[in-house]
Design a protein around this motif. Sequence first.
Motif, short mmCIF file in Angstrom:
data_model
loop_
_atom_site.label_atom_id
_atom_site.label_comp_id
_atom_site.label_asym_id
_atom_site.label_seq_id
_atom_site.Cartn_x
_atom_site.Cartn_y
_atom_site.Cartn_z
N UNK A 1 0.82 -1.22 0.00
CA UNK A 1 0.00 0.00 0.00
C UNK A 1 0.84 1.26 0.00
N UNK A 2 2.10 1.15 0.42
CA UNK A 2 2.95 2.32 0.44
C UNK A 2 3.14 2.95 -0.93
N UNK A 3 2.92 2.16 -1.99
CA UNK A 3 3.05 2.69 -3.34
C UNK A 3 2.09 3.85 -3.56
N UNK A 4 0.87 3.75 -3.03
CA UNK A 4 -0.11 4.83 -3.18
C UNK A 4 0.37 6.10 -2.49
N UNK A 5 0.87 5.95 -1.28
CA UNK A 5 1.39 7.07 -0.52
C UNK A 5 2.52 7.77 -1.28
N UNK A 6 3.45 6.97 -1.80
CA UNK A 6 4.62 7.53 -2.48
C UNK A 6 4.21 8.23 -3.78
N UNK A 7 3.36 7.58 -4.58
CA UNK A 7 2.95 8.16 -5.85
C UNK A 7 2.25 9.50 -5.65
N UNK A 8 1.35 9.56 -4.70
CA UNK A 8 0.60 10.80 -4.46
C UNK A 8 1.52 11.89 -3.94
N UNK A 9 2.43 11.54 -3.04
CA UNK A 9 3.35 12.55 -2.50
C UNK A 9 4.26 13.09 -3.59
N UNK A 10 4.80 12.21 -4.43
CA UNK A 10 5.70 12.67 -5.49
C UNK A 10 4.95 13.50 -6.52
N UNK B 1 14.05 14.87 -3.81
CA UNK B 1 13.03 13.98 -3.24
C UNK B 1 12.47 13.01 -4.28
N UNK B 2 12.19 13.52 -5.48
CA UNK B 2 11.60 12.65 -6.50
C UNK B 2 12.60 11.58 -6.96
N UNK B 3 13.84 11.98 -7.22
CA UNK B 3 14.84 11.01 -7.67
C UNK B 3 15.15 9.96 -6.63
N UNK B 4 15.40 10.40 -5.40
CA UNK B 4 15.77 9.46 -4.34
C UNK B 4 14.60 8.56 -3.97
N UNK B 5 13.43 9.16 -3.77
CA UNK B 5 12.27 8.37 -3.37
C UNK B 5 11.83 7.42 -4.48
N UNK B 6 11.95 7.86 -5.72
CA UNK B 6 11.58 6.99 -6.84
C UNK B 6 12.44 5.74 -6.88
#
Length: 338
Positions: free
Chosen positions: A51-60, A80-85
């Motif tokens: 489920x963390x994928x939803x959190x990450x996608x929306x935040x990015x 943030x986008x490069x590292x978190x991706x």
Amino acid sequence: MPYVIETIGLLTAFALVVVITGWIRRYALAQQLVDIPGARSSHQTPTPRGAGLALVLVFLLGILLSAGIGWVDLPTAAALIGAAGAVAWVGWLDDHGHLAARWRLLVHFLAASWGLAWLGGLPTVAIVGVQIDAGWIGHVLALFYVVWLLNLYNFMDGIDGLAGIQAITACLAMAGLLFGWGDAHAWWLPALLAAASTGFLVWNFPRARIFMGDVGSGTLGLLLGLLSMQAAGLDTNFLAAWLILLGVFIVDATTTLAVRLFRGMRVYEAHRSHAYQHAAHRFGSHIPVALGVAAINLLWLLPIAVLVVANQLPGAAGVVIGYLPLLLLAIALRAGRD
């Protein structure tokens, strides 16, 4: 009416995570991405993950839009986008099937290095009124700090609601501090991350219907580490405040690791010896432990962070004062011992 756009943005992020998490849950069940309880698990029911994928996608996505309207500067967005991706991608692969630890760790270091390079690494910090520029040593320490926070967040994501509640309370508290003492939109990113985490919590507490998975826990830890480094560029006190607000996770995970190393145990093996896991076993429920962490964050650590940011207490002293009772509690709960 002030902050209408910001409020709409936060509510939209929350709603999107709720909806996308539902889709991911159906996907996880169809693909059999399910955590099966074992001897070292704190759960008794097979539960889908990812489920963390939803959190990450929306935040990015929120970062991209925020950069477009000038609320987030381009270096921060790139960091943030490069590292978190990268971390989310490796976590998603690991959620689908075991990925060798050495490859995960390599990506973790590369991602943290990317983020810190865009943010400028560890800035000059003030300790007891003395400005200290640690140079390359400081940048190396910052790198290991971010990677450790990334991994410890994964370690601490073991009972219903805990990772989400930690992120929400720490980020909301920090957003409030940055709103009061930071610049115009410094508060926005922690607030956005809190909104996205709240959307996940709808599915994860009081009873988990889906887990965050490595894609979420590792990325969330990385983001908190990089946000704390970004805040340090504004003022050293903000870095101290982040460290204070993340104290429960930092103290529990670090104490557990230290005790297990001292006792000659294999720290890379799965275990159930964190303080929060012992607490959940004693209570016979995850709910009081997760709510207890929220209470510690808001009633104990937040007031100390306020004093630090308001220049009423040195940052180093605030960290020590905040951590000492947490360390004693972790020891009392037999952190690191099976």
